[in-house]
Design a protein around this motif. Structure first.
Motif, PDB file in Angstrom:
ATOM      1  N   GLY A 311      12.109 -25.489 -25.183  1.00  0.00           N
ATOM      2  CA  GLY A 311      12.209 -24.368 -26.105  1.00  0.00           C
ATOM      3  C   GLY A 311      11.045 -23.403 -26.073  1.00  0.00           C
ATOM      4  N   ARG A 312      10.024 -23.665 -25.263  1.00  0.00           N
ATOM      5  CA  ARG A 312       8.857 -22.795 -25.187  1.00  0.00           C
ATOM      6  C   ARG A 312       8.874 -22.004 -23.880  1.00  0.00           C
ATOM      7  N   ALA A 313       8.484 -20.765 -23.972  1.00  0.00           N
ATOM      8  CA  ALA A 313       8.480 -19.892 -22.795  1.00  0.00           C
ATOM      9  C   ALA A 313       7.266 -20.181 -21.920  1.00  0.00           C
ATOM     10  N   GLU A 314       7.499 -20.224 -20.642  1.00  0.00           N
ATOM     11  CA  GLU A 314       6.413 -20.359 -19.656  1.00  0.00           C
ATOM     12  C   GLU A 314       6.559 -19.239 -18.642  1.00  0.00           C
ATOM     13  N   PRO A 315       5.515 -18.448 -18.419  1.00  0.00           N
ATOM     14  CA  PRO A 315       5.607 -17.397 -17.401  1.00  0.00           C
ATOM     15  C   PRO A 315       5.520 -17.996 -16.000  1.00  0.00           C
ATOM     16  N   MET A 316       6.260 -17.421 -15.082  1.00  0.00           N
ATOM     17  CA  MET A 316       6.138 -17.835 -13.685  1.00  0.00           C
ATOM     18  C   MET A 316       4.798 -17.374 -13.126  1.00  0.00           C
ATOM     19  N   GLY A 317       4.262 -18.161 -12.225  1.00  0.00           N
ATOM     20  CA  GLY A 317       3.083 -17.715 -11.498  1.00  0.00           C
ATOM     21  C   GLY A 317       3.473 -16.736 -10.407  1.00  0.00           C
ATOM     22  N   ARG A 318       2.529 -15.905  -9.997  1.00  0.00           N
ATOM     23  CA  ARG A 318       2.781 -14.902  -8.960  1.00  0.00           C
ATOM     24  C   ARG A 318       1.744 -15.046  -7.846  1.00  0.00           C
ATOM     25  N   GLN A 319       2.211 -14.883  -6.623  1.00  0.00           N
ATOM     26  CA  GLN A 319       1.329 -14.823  -5.457  1.00  0.00           C
ATOM     27  C   GLN A 319       1.661 -13.565  -4.675  1.00  0.00           C
ATOM     28  N   GLU A 320       0.670 -12.726  -4.489  1.00  0.00           N
ATOM     29  CA  GLU A 320       0.859 -11.541  -3.658  1.00  0.00           C
ATOM     30  C   GLU A 320       0.485 -11.911  -2.224  1.00  0.00           C
ATOM     31  N   VAL A 321       1.444 -11.819  -1.342  1.00  0.00           N
ATOM     32  CA  VAL A 321       1.258 -12.221   0.050  1.00  0.00           C
ATOM     33  C   VAL A 321       1.399 -10.999   0.941  1.00  0.00           C
ATOM     34  N   SER A 322       0.376 -10.732   1.746  1.00  0.00           N
ATOM     35  CA  SER A 322       0.393  -9.571   2.644  1.00  0.00           C
ATOM     36  C   SER A 322       0.491 -10.030   4.088  1.00  0.00           C
ATOM     37  N   VAL A 323       1.374  -9.364   4.827  1.00  0.00           N
ATOM     38  CA  VAL A 323       1.613  -9.682   6.237  1.00  0.00           C
ATOM     39  C   VAL A 323       1.458  -8.411   7.052  1.00  0.00           C
ATOM     40  N   THR A 324       0.730  -8.503   8.151  1.00  0.00           N
ATOM     41  CA  THR A 324       0.597  -7.374   9.066  1.00  0.00           C
ATOM     42  C   THR A 324       1.759  -7.383  10.051  1.00  0.00           C
ATOM     43  N   VAL A 325       2.436  -6.234  10.168  1.00  0.00           N
ATOM     44  CA  VAL A 325       3.643  -6.123  10.986  1.00  0.00           C
ATOM     45  C   VAL A 325       3.428  -5.064  12.059  1.00  0.00           C
ATOM     46  N   ARG A 326       3.796  -5.393  13.272  1.00  0.00           N
ATOM     47  CA  ARG A 326       3.730  -4.445  14.388  1.00  0.00           C
ATOM     48  C   ARG A 326       5.117  -3.883  14.650  1.00  0.00           C
ATOM     49  N   ASP A 327       5.225  -2.560  14.790  1.00  0.00           N
ATOM     50  CA  ASP A 327       6.529  -1.966  15.077  1.00  0.00           C
ATOM     51  C   ASP A 327       6.724  -1.836  16.583  1.00  0.00           C
ATOM     52  N   ALA A 328       7.868  -1.298  16.988  1.00  0.00           N
ATOM     53  CA  ALA A 328       8.216  -1.211  18.409  1.00  0.00           C
ATOM     54  C   ALA A 328       7.234  -0.357  19.192  1.00  0.00           C
ATOM     55  N   GLY A 329       6.586   0.591  18.522  1.00  0.00           N
ATOM     56  CA  GLY A 329       5.625   1.454  19.204  1.00  0.00           C
ATOM     57  C   GLY A 329       4.227   0.900  19.247  1.00  0.00           C
ATOM     58  N   GLY A 330       4.000  -0.252  18.639  1.00  0.00           N
ATOM     59  CA  GLY A 330       2.686  -0.878  18.660  1.00  0.00           C
ATOM     60  C   GLY A 330       1.845  -0.605  17.426  1.00  0.00           C
ATOM     61  N   ALA A 331       2.301   0.285  16.556  1.00  0.00           N
ATOM     62  CA  ALA A 331       1.565   0.573  15.323  1.00  0.00           C
ATOM     63  C   ALA A 331       1.745  -0.583  14.340  1.00  0.00           C
ATOM     64  N   THR A 332       0.753  -0.803  13.491  1.00  0.00           N
ATOM     65  CA  THR A 332       0.819  -1.879  12.510  1.00  0.00           C
ATOM     66  C   THR A 332       0.821  -1.325  11.093  1.00  0.00           C
ATOM     67  N   ARG A 333       1.436  -2.085  10.217  1.00  0.00           N
ATOM     68  CA  ARG A 333       1.444  -1.741   8.803  1.00  0.00           C
ATOM     69  C   ARG A 333       1.415  -3.043   8.022  1.00  0.00           C
ATOM     70  N   THR A 334       1.136  -2.942   6.732  1.00  0.00           N
ATOM     71  CA  THR A 334       1.051  -4.122   5.875  1.00  0.00           C
ATOM     72  C   THR A 334       2.270  -4.205   4.967  1.00  0.00           C
ATOM     73  N   VAL A 335       2.895  -5.358   4.948  1.00  0.00           N
ATOM     74  CA  VAL A 335       4.032  -5.620   4.065  1.00  0.00           C
ATOM     75  C   VAL A 335       3.579  -6.638   3.026  1.00  0.00           C
ATOM     76  N   THR A 336       3.733  -6.314   1.757  1.00  0.00           N
ATOM     77  CA  THR A 336       3.311  -7.204   0.676  1.00  0.00           C
ATOM     78  C   THR A 336       4.535  -7.725  -0.064  1.00  0.00           C
TER      79      THR A 336
END
Length: 775
Positions: A311-336
């Motif tokens: 009967g008591r509320a508990e908040p979920m924990g959160r983890q922010e996870v960042s991944v570096t991604v390379r596209d077809a042209g070789g450029a990289t970006r960050t996906v969180t």
């Protein structure tokens, strides 16, 4: 320095070359080299025997030898464990996980989440047995140093394996990489098989929970009452992937007076998982027990990331996870990505609605105890000491244990880490029906896992609750529940979370039990009753097909009255040629068994033209009877129209594509360029193989990807162990290595390696080479 000795290789030349390489080694590698020494002696098929004075040196020699043979596989897997695949190969490409391949992005998010959770740091900070012991830590550190020394000496641009030669993603490994690999191995039957659901938390509410299947295995432990000479014997036949990081590497590890163990070791793990010493042999098969539960969370109305407990509320924990991604042209970006956690474990994206969500509770989430357990098992002198090792560490992650000793005793146990959920609690707390997963009510603390006084960790069953059996004749398992480990002494008194009882056994289990029965009666044509090393090997590799033995008589009778049958689309098919082929077939799955593939394709169609199932049931003439589990179901229900349709469809497929009805396993199945014998477990084959796809229009299956992997038959005699082995996919993944396909060819033609275990046996090998790693 390094000294390599071979009959046709001059020591001065090798010493000079190695001296030149050592000059190029970076300082950290040389510093590590100052702490360790080991000898790597290789016998036939390149099999390494590592000799060292301590655990650090043993790991050092092992890491170096493994890098010589499989550095590229490990380098790729390290990228996976670090969550860096998208950086080098793009987000959409598939990961290199041989058990659960997912997209690189999903894989990276999952493993970055493991890192962010801090679980590994917490486990490594704990004292033994909860955390790693001193010997294991030394072994891991030495393994890393040995692996990195080989890489440093050789150089990325000069690696012998073209798979990763000169690649930017190849580099030194760390102890964290090895520990993470061990942690991931423990999670193979749990968290690691839910990567997509964990990585997509909150994003895929309509998708069902998808769990990847775990590998399988066969095992016999044969006691003094069932062997001709009264010795204990063991058959190990793990069915693991033939590619990637879950392959076995065969190795012999020796610290004189301390440790002397030989067997199979999964890639990247510095200890033997399946093997033997001088007096004890053991193996594992995948357990039917639940090693996790799901908890259904009741969400707070209007708040998707809070849930109710008592009967008591508990908040979920959160983890922010960042991944570096390379596209077809070789450029990289960050996906969180945001991952969500609960008191039970990670929250899954699958099944998450505005009212409920599912959380995963994995009993092996923080388990590294199995690594110390395997070290302790390796030095056990008899079954009593082996059981003591398991009771002390209680870390076996997801497998049964079967063992035999020189005294002729045998032992079976499910010592795997199992959530403490009693039958009463499972019934009271079950939140939804699921045929494979136990889903409990997460809204009440009354449904939390319980605790046993003899358990090393809270929340799991202790040794007293585990299914166990000690016998002087035999114990066996082929991934079924413990019930019929030995039909003379059925196991029934265990919580249902460990597995079922009085239920139908699959054909692979039944054929394995029948093989033992025939050997003990002498009715298998292999000589007088009782096992010898020769008859154990021939039994295990006989390529029987129990499905054909049970069903072919009925099909023959049908063929005599129905020479023409109707396919699923109404076409009339002449099946006389197929019937003649199946009648003449030897009933085995040898390379040259004419008709074995025709039978398989018919068998797989028995459940309908569009569904290929390994678990058909509707066409048995005699249904399953729990009072006769070894002989039912049986017989072909020839009145069932699915039978004639399946045969007609099979014949039509063969003739339409010009495939001969006499197609053999040797023609249809390959691993690389090597033809592979064997058939599938669904057909009732013991030493099974699997390709994962149906027969192609060219009469070929895709390459074999799993099945019998490290076959080992051991006879434990007072004079020492006598052992036959074969590593079906060979020692090295490097296509340029002489050890890349040599044992595969041996397996193809039914051969084996006679193991060299004693010093005299090793030194007697005429082409022995020794690599001495010295400061």
């Amino acid at each position: 320095m390094i000294v390599t000795r071979a009959r046709r290789l001059a020591v001065p030349l090798v010493t000079a070359l190695v001296g030149a390489l050592l000059v190029l080694a970076p300082a950290p590698v040389r510093a590590a080299a100052d702490r360790y020494s080991a000898d790597i002696r290789r016998t036939e098929y390149g099999l390494p025997h590592i000799l060292a004075k301590d655990h650090g040196g043993l790991g050092y020699g092992y890491g170096y030898a493994f890098a010589q043979d499989n550095l590229c596989v490990m380098a790729s897997w390290v990228l996976t464990l670090r969550g860096e695949r998208s950086r080098y190969f793009g987000a959409e490409a598939m990961s290199d996980d041989p058990v659960d391949p997912v997209s690189n992005l999903v894989s990276d998010v999952y493993y970055r989440g493991v890192q962010a959770s801090g679980v590994l740091r917490r486990v490594l900070a704990r004292p033994a047995p909860h955390g790693p012991g001193a010997e294991l830590r030394a072994l891991v550190d030495g393994y890393v140093a040995g692996f990195n020394r080989y890489l440093s000496e050789t150089g990325v641009d000069r690696l012998p394996d073209p798979t990763c030669r000169g690649k930017e993603w190849v580099g030194p490994i760390t102890a964290t990489d090895v520990w993470t690999n061990l942690l991931d191995l423990g999670r193979l039957g749990g968290s690691s098989s839910f990567k997509e659901a964990i990585a997509a938390a909150g994003q895929t509410p309509d998708q069902p929970v998808r769990r990847s299947p775990a590998p399988g295995s066969n095992a016999y432990a044969i006691g003094r009452e069932a062997t001709r000479d009264g010795h204990g014997m063991l058959l190990a036949d793990p069915h693991f992937p033939w590619n990637g990081s879950r392959r076995f590497y065969q190795v012999h590890l020796t610290i004189p007076g301390v440790l002397d163990v030989s067997g199979g070791s999964l890639y990247g793990t510095p200890m033997v998982q399946i093997g033997h010493n001088a007096t004890v042999a053991w193996t594992h098969t995948v357990s039917h027990a639940q090693h996790l539960t799901l908890y259904r969370l009741k969400l707070v109305p209007g708040l998707r990331t809070s849930y109710l407990v008592d009967g008591r509320a508990e908040p979920m924990g959160r983890q922010e996870v960042s991944v570096t991604v390379r596209d077809a042209g070789g450029a990289t970006r960050t996906v969180t990505t945001t991952l969500f956690t609960s008191r039970y474990g990670p929250v899954l994206g699958s099944g998450w609605t505005d009212r409920t969500a599912l959380a995963l509770a994995d009993a092996n989430a923080a388990n590294l105890r199995f690594a110390d357990e395997w070290l302790a098992m390796a030095v056990a002198r008899d079954l009593t000491e082996l059981r003591r090792a398991q009771d002390t560490h209680q870390g076996t992650p997801f497998v049964y244990t079967l063992a035999a000793d020189v005294k002729g005793g045998t032992y079976f146990a499910d010592t795997s880490v199992v959530p403490h959920v009693t039958d009463e609690q499972a019934e009271r707390c079950r939140a939804q029906d699921d045929p494979e997963l136990l889903v409990l009510d997460g809204s009440t603390s009354a449904c939390l896992w319980g605790r046993d006084a003899d358990a090393v960790e809270p929340g799991i069953f202790g040794p007293a609750a585990q299914p166990r059996l000690t016998r002087a004749d035999y114990v066996t398992n082929a991934n079924a529940s413990p019930w019929l480990t030995n039909p003379k002494a059925p196991l029934t008194d265990y919580p249902r979370v460990y597995g079922d009882v009085h239920t139908e056994r699959d054909l692979r289990t039944r054929v394995g039990l029948d093989m033992i029965t025939r050997r003990l009666s002498g009715g298998d044509g292999l000589g007088a009753p009782g096992f010898t090393l020769e008859s154990l090997w021939r039994t295990a590799t006989g390529k029987r097909n129990l499905g054909a033995e049970l069903l072919r008589p009925g099909l023959r009778a049908l063929c005599r009255t129905r020479p023409v049958m109707t396919s699923s689309d109404g076409e009339r098919i002449d099946v006389r040629g197929a019937c003649a082929t199946l009648a003449a077939w030897d009933g085995r799955a040898r390379l040259d068994s004419r008709g074995a593939i025709l039978w398989r394709e018919f068998f797989l169609r028995l459940n309908g033209p569009h569904r290929r199932s390994d678990k058909p049931t509707s066409w048995w003439k005699v249904p399953f009877d729990p009072e006769r589990p070894l002989t039912t179901p049986r017989g072909l229900d020839t009145a069932n129209p699915v039978v004639t349709t399946a045969l007609a469809d099979t014949v039509r497929f063969f003739t339409a594509n010009g495939i001969p009805l006499t197609l053999t396993p040797g023609q249809a199945q390959r691993y690389g360029a090597v033809p592979v014998p064997g058939c599938t477990e669904g057909e009732g084959c013991f030493d099974r193989i699997r390709t994962g796809e149906p027969l192609g229009e060219d009469g070929r299956y895709p390459e074999v990807n799993t099945g019998s992997s490290f076959l080992m038959a051991v006879e434990l005699t007072p004079a020492g162990p006598r052992t036959r082995t074969v590593l079906t996919y060979s020692l090295s993944a490097n296509p340029a290595s002489p050890y890349h396909a040599d044992q595969t060819e041996l397996f193809s033609r039914g051969g084996w390696v006679t193991e060299r275990f004693t010093e005299a046996e090793i030194r007697a090998f005429p082409r022995l080479t020794t690599t001495s790693l010295r400061p």
